[in-house]
Design an enzyme around this catalytic site. Structure first.
Site, PDB file in Angstrom:
ATOM      1  N   ASP A  37      -2.785   2.493  -5.966  1.00 27.15           N
ATOM      2  CA  ASP A  37      -1.871   2.543  -4.831  1.00 27.15           C
ATOM      3  C   ASP A  37      -1.789   1.257  -4.016  1.00 27.15           C
ATOM      4  O   ASP A  37      -1.183   1.268  -2.942  1.00 27.15           O
ATOM      5  CB  ASP A  37      -2.253   3.696  -3.899  1.00 27.15           C
ATOM      6  CG  ASP A  37      -3.682   3.576  -3.368  1.00 27.15           C
ATOM      7  OD1 ASP A  37      -4.444   2.747  -3.897  1.00 27.15           O
ATOM      8  OD2 ASP A  37      -4.017   4.312  -2.424  1.00 27.15           O
ATOM      9  N   GLU A  38      -2.376   0.177  -4.488  1.00 24.85           N
ATOM     10  CA  GLU A  38      -2.265  -1.048  -3.709  1.00 24.85           C
ATOM     11  C   GLU A  38      -2.270  -2.287  -4.584  1.00 24.85           C
ATOM     12  O   GLU A  38      -2.823  -2.295  -5.688  1.00 24.85           O
ATOM     13  CB  GLU A  38      -3.368  -1.133  -2.642  1.00 24.85           C
ATOM     14  CG  GLU A  38      -4.766  -1.303  -3.173  1.00 24.85           C
ATOM     15  CD  GLU A  38      -5.778  -1.485  -2.057  1.00 24.85           C
ATOM     16  OE1 GLU A  38      -5.467  -2.152  -1.049  1.00 24.85           O
ATOM     17  OE2 GLU A  38      -6.911  -0.967  -2.197  1.00 24.85           O
ATOM     18  N   ASP A  89       0.848  -1.192   0.000  1.00 27.08           N
ATOM     19  CA  ASP A  89       0.000   0.000   0.000  1.00 27.08           C
ATOM     20  C   ASP A  89       0.884   1.242   0.000  1.00 27.08           C
ATOM     21  O   ASP A  89       1.704   1.442   0.902  1.00 27.08           O
ATOM     22  CB  ASP A  89      -0.909  -0.010   1.229  1.00 27.08           C
ATOM     23  CG  ASP A  89      -1.954   1.091   1.177  1.00 27.08           C
ATOM     24  OD1 ASP A  89      -3.015   0.856   0.598  1.00 27.08           O
ATOM     25  OD2 ASP A  89      -1.686   2.172   1.730  1.00 27.08           O
TER      26      ASP A  89
END
Length: 401
Positions: free
Chosen positions: A114-115, A16
């Site tokens: 973002d992950e 993350d």
């Protein structure tokens, strides 16, 4: 759709990126470091029906959160810097991150900008027929640290990693990696008995059967991944407030209250179980972009043209190395007042000829207000394989806020 079959793994890492959009903006404009920064909409907090996409930790300290209307965020923090969304820049930054993780040799399942989930030590196989000793606690945390270090070095973006044996628990582990203050206090000797690994690497956390009850048992059910406020409220109405309470509730009672699907899922989730598979879908960036923030604003047309030509040349070199070809060009300009706009044009035909691409870039650049000093300039190329030939269309000039 990917044709890859999901594979089960002994370890799943939830990767993350920290305050992703804010971090990308700060890389482009370093002077925004440590400033309360809010990203969302077109950057105008007075515009209705626009929401916060990402807030810096400085803004979050004042109650600003993702999903909040920009107007509300402005009332809470009028002195914050408001930045418009730049999806092309975030696409490019995310692609670089995911490529870096893949370069470490592990399958990656991307879940957004973002992950992502990363699988380590696939179950039920042996490498080249040689029996493996297995990846222990120290090894898996070292892999997580190496992943964070590689991404930070390649992109300048920081991250947190949660480790477990399934996706749901790995994601919850990430919350402990991000916020170590959520952990119980250490004993007088300074030993954290709830940690399988001693000492714990920075921004990495391992959560599994060994520390699940100790860390999660007394927490509210809302802290379980996928348990939203309505479900938590319904649980509380049935005197189920904590994870321990949920564990103590018979499966049949949960099914009676929530139905077979959700009832069974809650029964599994509160015990720390979940999905241990990774589907590593084939992935290829749809575009590449390069941007540059200048130490001194560009004011003359010659300065702007020279910078745009250099970015175009650098970007085309990257595209050629990948055996791709651009079919659309976009130019992004950010002025000294942080006014940011993008103009794009679809080419009559895909080409790798710099003599054909450069005039398009310069013409798009000249369509911006020439009197505005430019602090950031970016060029993006939307790509197809060399043998693909998309047809031309009529949307030659598009403006994206």
């Amino acid at each position: 759709m990917s044709t890859d079959r999901p594979q089960r793994f002994r370890w799943l890492l939830h990767f993350d990126l920290d305050q992703f959009q804010v971090s990308v903006e700060r890389l482009r404009s370093p002077e925004l470091a440590d400033v309360a920064l809010i990203v969302g909409g077109n950057g105008d907090p007075s515009e209705p029906r626009k929401v916060v996409t990402c807030a810096s930790y400085e803004a979050r300290a004042h109650g600003v959160r993702a999903g909040m209307p920009l107007r509300t965020a402005h009332r809470k923090l009028p002195d914050a810097v408001f930045i418009p969304l730049d999806t092309q820049a975030y696409d490019a930054a995310s692609a670089e991150v995911m490529d870096t993780i893949r370069g470490l040799g592990y399958p990656v399942e991307v879940w957004g900008w973002d992950e992502a989930y990363v699988g380590v030590e696939r179950e039920g196989i042996e490498r080249e027929g040689v029996e493996r000793e297995g990846v222990d606690d120290a090894a898996i945390t070292e892999i997580a640290t190496r992943m964070r270090t590689a991404v930070l070095g390649a992109t300048g973006l920081d991250s947190s990693v949660g480790i477990s044996d399934n996706k749901q628990r790995a994601k919850m582990a990430t919350e402990f990696a991000k916020k170590p203050d959520r952990l119980p206090p250490r004993d007088p000797a300074g030993v954290s008995t709830f940690l399988p690994v001693q000492p714990l690497p920075d921004k990495v956390f391992l959560l599994d059967d060994r520390n699940w009850i100790e860390l999660m048992g007394q927490r509210p059910t809302r802290d379980l991944w996928s348990v939203g406020p309505k479900t938590a409220q319904k649980l509380s109405a049935n005197d189920i407030d904590t994870v321990d309470d949920l564990i103590a509730t018979p499966r049949d009672d949960l099914i009676s209250t929530f139905g077979p699907h959700q009832g069974n899922w809650l029964y599994v989730l509160c015990r720390g179980h979940g999905d241990s598979t990774i589907t590593a879908e084939p992935w290829e960036a749809r575009s590449h972009s390069k941007s540059r923030t200048f130490p001194t604003d560009l004011t003359s047309p010659d300065e702007k043209h020279s910078a745009a030509q250099q970015l175009t040349r650098e970007l085309l070199d990257q595209v050629i190395d990948e055996d791709r070809v651009p079919f659309r060009i976009a130019v992004t300009v950010r002025t000294s007042t942080f006014y940011t706009r993008t103009k794009s044009r679809k080419l009559a035909a895909p080409t790798l000829d710099i003599a054909e691409l450069t005039p398009v870039v310069l013409d798009l650049l000249d369509r911006f207000d020439a009197d505005r000093p430019v602090r950031l300039l970016g060029v993006r190329m939307d790509l197809v394989p060399l043998d693909a030939q998309p047809t031309a269309d009529t949307d030659l000039d598009l403006e994206v806020t």
